[in-house]
Design a protein around this motif. Structure first.
Motif, mmCIF file in Angstrom:
data_model
loop_
_atom_site.group_PDB
_atom_site.id
_atom_site.type_symbol
_atom_site.label_atom_id
_atom_site.label_comp_id
_atom_site.label_asym_id
_atom_site.label_seq_id
_atom_site.Cartn_x
_atom_site.Cartn_y
_atom_site.Cartn_z
ATOM 1 N N PRO A 154 27.234 26.412 -52.380
ATOM 2 C CA PRO A 154 27.339 26.724 -50.952
ATOM 3 C C PRO A 154 26.711 28.066 -50.582
ATOM 4 O O PRO A 154 26.028 28.181 -49.558
ATOM 5 C CB PRO A 154 28.851 26.712 -50.706
ATOM 6 N N GLN A 155 26.927 29.098 -51.423
ATOM 7 C CA GLN A 155 26.343 30.409 -51.125
ATOM 8 C C GLN A 155 24.819 30.356 -51.199
ATOM 9 O O GLN A 155 24.131 30.940 -50.349
ATOM 10 C CB GLN A 155 26.877 31.470 -52.102
ATOM 11 N N ALA A 156 24.281 29.663 -52.198
ATOM 12 C CA ALA A 156 22.826 29.562 -52.331
ATOM 13 C C ALA A 156 22.234 28.785 -51.159
ATOM 14 O O ALA A 156 21.143 29.120 -50.662
ATOM 15 C CB ALA A 156 22.470 28.889 -53.654
ATOM 16 N N ARG A 157 22.931 27.760 -50.695
ATOM 17 C CA ARG A 157 22.457 26.998 -49.544
ATOM 18 C C ARG A 157 22.453 27.871 -48.287
ATOM 19 O O ARG A 157 21.509 27.815 -47.492
ATOM 20 C CB ARG A 157 23.346 25.769 -49.343
ATOM 21 N N GLY A 162 20.757 22.930 -42.544
ATOM 22 C CA GLY A 162 21.826 22.842 -41.562
ATOM 23 C C GLY A 162 23.124 23.467 -42.049
ATOM 24 O O GLY A 162 23.214 24.030 -43.153
ATOM 25 N N TRP A 163 24.167 23.335 -41.213
ATOM 26 C CA TRP A 163 25.422 24.039 -41.470
ATOM 27 C C TRP A 163 26.582 23.114 -41.850
ATOM 28 O O TRP A 163 27.676 23.588 -42.149
ATOM 29 C CB TRP A 163 25.805 24.851 -40.229
ATOM 30 N N GLY A 164 26.364 21.827 -41.858
ATOM 31 C CA GLY A 164 27.468 20.909 -42.127
ATOM 32 C C GLY A 164 28.069 21.050 -43.503
ATOM 33 O O GLY A 164 29.266 20.807 -43.699
ATOM 34 N N CYS A 165 27.263 21.442 -44.488
ATOM 35 C CA CYS A 165 27.759 21.542 -45.869
ATOM 36 C C CYS A 165 28.394 22.894 -46.187
ATOM 37 O O CYS A 165 28.935 23.073 -47.288
ATOM 38 C CB CYS A 165 26.615 21.285 -46.857
ATOM 39 N N ILE A 166 28.290 23.849 -45.260
ATOM 40 C CA ILE A 166 28.793 25.198 -45.570
ATOM 41 C C ILE A 166 29.660 25.742 -44.425
ATOM 42 O O ILE A 166 29.391 26.822 -43.889
ATOM 43 C CB ILE A 166 27.636 26.169 -45.875
ATOM 44 N N PRO A 167 30.719 25.035 -44.048
ATOM 45 C CA PRO A 167 31.579 25.541 -42.976
ATOM 46 C C PRO A 167 32.287 26.843 -43.342
ATOM 47 O O PRO A 167 32.683 27.614 -42.459
ATOM 48 C CB PRO A 167 32.576 24.397 -42.759
ATOM 49 N N LYS A 168 32.432 27.110 -44.640
ATOM 50 C CA LYS A 168 33.115 28.337 -45.055
ATOM 51 C C LYS A 168 32.354 29.595 -44.641
ATOM 52 O O LYS A 168 32.958 30.674 -44.525
ATOM 53 C CB LYS A 168 33.332 28.334 -46.575
ATOM 54 N N TRP A 225 31.190 35.836 -48.321
ATOM 55 C CA TRP A 225 30.353 35.393 -47.210
ATOM 56 C C TRP A 225 29.934 36.497 -46.240
ATOM 57 O O TRP A 225 29.011 36.276 -45.451
ATOM 58 C CB TRP A 225 31.094 34.309 -46.409
ATOM 59 N N LYS A 226 30.556 37.640 -46.283
ATOM 60 C CA LYS A 226 30.334 38.641 -45.243
ATOM 61 C C LYS A 226 28.876 39.088 -45.159
ATOM 62 O O LYS A 226 28.307 39.206 -44.064
ATOM 63 C CB LYS A 226 31.239 39.849 -45.487
ATOM 64 N N GLY A 227 28.250 39.354 -46.293
ATOM 65 C CA GLY A 227 26.860 39.824 -46.285
ATOM 66 C C GLY A 227 25.914 38.788 -45.694
ATOM 67 O O GLY A 227 25.033 39.111 -44.883
ATOM 68 N N SER A 256 26.268 28.236 -31.404
ATOM 69 C CA SER A 256 25.600 26.938 -31.543
ATOM 70 C C SER A 256 25.693 26.428 -32.982
ATOM 71 O O SER A 256 25.925 25.240 -33.218
ATOM 72 C CB SER A 256 24.135 27.071 -31.114
ATOM 73 N N ALA A 257 25.523 27.321 -33.953
ATOM 74 C CA ALA A 257 25.609 26.925 -35.362
ATOM 75 C C ALA A 257 27.011 26.435 -35.706
ATOM 76 O O ALA A 257 27.179 25.434 -36.409
ATOM 77 C CB ALA A 257 25.218 28.104 -36.255
ATOM 78 N N ILE A 258 28.031 27.131 -35.206
ATOM 79 C CA ILE A 258 29.414 26.707 -35.462
ATOM 80 C C ILE A 258 29.671 25.331 -34.852
ATOM 81 O O ILE A 258 30.314 24.477 -35.473
ATOM 82 C CB ILE A 258 30.401 27.750 -34.895
ATOM 83 N N ASP A 259 29.157 25.099 -33.653
ATOM 84 C CA ASP A 259 29.334 23.790 -33.006
ATOM 85 C C ASP A 259 28.689 22.670 -33.814
ATOM 86 O O ASP A 259 29.127 21.520 -33.758
ATOM 87 C CB ASP A 259 28.735 23.816 -31.596
ATOM 88 N N SER A 260 27.634 22.991 -34.554
ATOM 89 C CA SER A 260 26.903 21.957 -35.293
ATOM 90 C C SER A 260 27.500 21.644 -36.657
ATOM 91 O O SER A 260 27.032 20.728 -37.342
ATOM 92 C CB SER A 260 25.437 22.377 -35.482
#
Length: 218
Positions: free
Chosen positions: A68-71, A104-110, A120-122, A138-142
């Motif tokens: 997830p971090q690498a993505r 996209g953002w679907g795989c990394i909601p964390k 995740w902060k950095g 917009s990214a959060i909505d997606s």
């Protein structure tokens, strides 16, 4: 009775009398001979407009097996590359490779749910610098819909389109993401098609337009 003196008598029921023949005065029929062309006229069909085809996205360029971090890191780097293109830097192979890492953002909601944690902060801070508040929203909505179709599935769908007789024309991609369906579109089809690609997520649209916005048929 002498048959030579017989008269023919015709009687009709009221309302069933034959119509009188119309009398047309001053009309003389004119015989017109149709003209026949000496040779048949053949109208040539217009050749379809051919556009410059964009490079087909290699399957090997599609990121897989990432943590997830690498993505998330790859997404942020892709958005940085998109910003370079939008600022006027020519789209070369290096930028194209970075852009195609966006998934996209679907795989990394964390990334958003745990944005203040050390994991995740950095990454989140760099993303926020690139997108701004509205882009982050917009990214959060997606997150609930941002799952991109794998290239192998896209390839099968283009094969189905061919089987149904599609050999170029108008194409609508109503949820284009970063453009996987465009990227895997066979060159002989993309060069003969006009594509309308829509994407509501700000970050995905930034990558999509950086990759394909420079082509006349998109």
């Amino acid at each position: 009775m002498d048959s030579s003196s017989c008269e023919i008598f015709q009687a009709f029921l009221p309302g069933f009398e034959p119509d009188a023949a119309p009398v047309v005065r001053g009309f003389v029929p004119k015989l017109v001979t149709p003209s026949v062309p000496s040779e048949p006229v053949v109208t040539a069909e217009a050749s379809p407009t051919r556009f410059a085809a964009w490079p087909v996205l290699p399957v090997s360029a599609w990121p897989s097996g990432l943590t997830p971090q690498a993505r998330a890191e790859a997404n942020v780097d892709a958005l940085a590359a998109a910003a370079q293109v939008h600022q006027g830097q020519p789209l070369d192979d290096g930028l194209r490779t970075r852009l195609n890492q966006f998934t996209g953002w679907g795989c990394i909601p964390k990334l958003f749910a745990e944005r203040n944690t050390s994991n995740w902060k950095g990454i989140y801070t760099r993303l926020e610098d690139l997108l701004g508040a509205k882009g982050i929203e917009s990214a959060i909505d997606s997150v609930v819909t941002g799952f991109f179709t794998p290239p192998a599935v896209v390839d099968v769908m283009w094969q189905i389109a061919r089987h149904c007789g599609f050999d170029g024309g108008r194409v609508l991609e109503p949820a284009a993401g970063s453009g996987i369906f465009l990227g895997r579109m066979p060159a002989d089809l993309s060069s003969l098609s006009e594509v309308t690609a829509l994407e509501p997520d700000t970050s995905s649209h930034s990558v999509l337009s950086a990759l394909y916005g420079g082509y006349d048929n998109v």
